[in-house]
Design a protein around this motif. Sequence first.
Motif, mmCIF file in Angstrom:
data_model
loop_
_atom_site.group_PDB
_atom_site.id
_atom_site.type_symbol
_atom_site.label_atom_id
_atom_site.label_comp_id
_atom_site.label_asym_id
_atom_site.label_seq_id
_atom_site.Cartn_x
_atom_site.Cartn_y
_atom_site.Cartn_z
ATOM 1 N N ALA A 188 29.761 114.931 45.342
ATOM 2 C CA ALA A 188 28.731 114.379 44.979
ATOM 3 C C ALA A 188 29.132 114.457 43.279
ATOM 4 O O ALA A 188 29.214 113.355 42.204
ATOM 5 C CB ALA A 188 27.039 115.260 44.501
ATOM 6 N N SER A 189 29.631 115.364 42.470
ATOM 7 C CA SER A 189 29.980 115.447 41.482
ATOM 8 C C SER A 189 31.996 114.860 40.988
ATOM 9 O O SER A 189 31.893 114.356 40.518
ATOM 10 C CB SER A 189 30.511 116.977 41.198
ATOM 11 N N ALA A 190 32.340 114.666 42.390
ATOM 12 C CA ALA A 190 33.763 113.655 42.668
ATOM 13 C C ALA A 190 33.133 112.402 42.650
ATOM 14 O O ALA A 190 33.885 111.487 41.129
ATOM 15 C CB ALA A 190 34.718 114.314 43.754
ATOM 16 N N LEU A 191 32.222 111.960 42.988
ATOM 17 C CA LEU A 191 31.938 110.753 43.224
ATOM 18 C C LEU A 191 31.376 110.223 41.494
ATOM 19 O O LEU A 191 31.253 109.318 41.105
ATOM 20 C CB LEU A 191 30.607 110.673 43.949
ATOM 21 N N SER A 222 33.895 98.512 43.429
ATOM 22 C CA SER A 222 35.070 98.645 44.211
ATOM 23 C C SER A 222 35.698 99.274 43.362
ATOM 24 O O SER A 222 36.860 99.968 44.072
ATOM 25 C CB SER A 222 36.087 97.506 44.554
ATOM 26 N N GLU A 223 36.281 99.745 41.991
ATOM 27 C CA GLU A 223 37.139 100.546 40.859
ATOM 28 C C GLU A 223 36.485 101.642 41.257
ATOM 29 O O GLU A 223 37.918 102.420 40.762
ATOM 30 C CB GLU A 223 36.846 99.376 39.925
ATOM 31 N N VAL A 224 35.481 102.260 41.509
ATOM 32 C CA VAL A 224 34.844 103.533 42.077
ATOM 33 C C VAL A 224 35.818 103.975 43.161
ATOM 34 O O VAL A 224 36.538 104.842 42.762
ATOM 35 C CB VAL A 224 34.015 104.027 42.293
ATOM 36 N N VAL A 250 37.821 110.736 49.644
ATOM 37 C CA VAL A 250 36.836 110.250 50.871
ATOM 38 C C VAL A 250 36.910 111.136 51.415
ATOM 39 O O VAL A 250 35.703 110.613 53.196
ATOM 40 C CB VAL A 250 37.910 108.853 51.117
ATOM 41 N N ALA A 251 38.255 110.966 52.822
ATOM 42 C CA ALA A 251 37.581 112.167 53.813
ATOM 43 C C ALA A 251 36.752 113.179 53.815
ATOM 44 O O ALA A 251 35.955 113.075 54.918
ATOM 45 C CB ALA A 251 39.082 112.888 53.757
ATOM 46 N N ALA A 252 36.406 113.932 52.664
ATOM 47 C CA ALA A 252 35.428 114.687 52.253
ATOM 48 C C ALA A 252 34.064 114.761 52.742
ATOM 49 O O ALA A 252 33.137 114.703 53.339
ATOM 50 C CB ALA A 252 35.520 115.396 50.443
#
Length: 167
Positions: free
Chosen positions: A65-68, A102-104, A113-115
Amino acid sequence: MDFLRQQLFNIIAFVFLGLFVAVWGTVLLRVGFWIPDGRTVAPPLNGALVTAAGVLATSLSSLTASALGFTIAEVRRDEREQEARRPSGPGAPGGAMAFNPSEVTARLSGRIVAAVVVYLAVGLLVLLLWLIKGTASTDLIGAFALSLLGWLIGAAGVVFQTEKPTT
């Protein structure tokens, strides 16, 4: 040794995600194959497994959540900076730039992405098990299922939000 240095973050991510899958896989198997015996309402799980599963689920949830969130904020900041550099006045394109998802996704590392994919896959299995088993499930399963739903609501809020144009 250079290979280990170059791949250190990937190794750490692989171990963390592998441990998450192994621990939650164990929980899912124990709860999934447990048949109510009339003496206990839910399958017994040892304290170490419950603690490890809870810590790993909470950690992975907050890390993703924080990475996103940080990546979304970074993209928005860059888009605002680009908008500020555009010429203004008569004939210039106006209004706020639309948020570009898409930039995100392009800026997310493969580890993030794997996480996210691992968290969602295991979380959805936990949610399905909780819905199927109902009261013959454990509080741990219910807590993670509710946590996943909260995470999904937060993610959906970002996905489905609309930007209001600035004037």
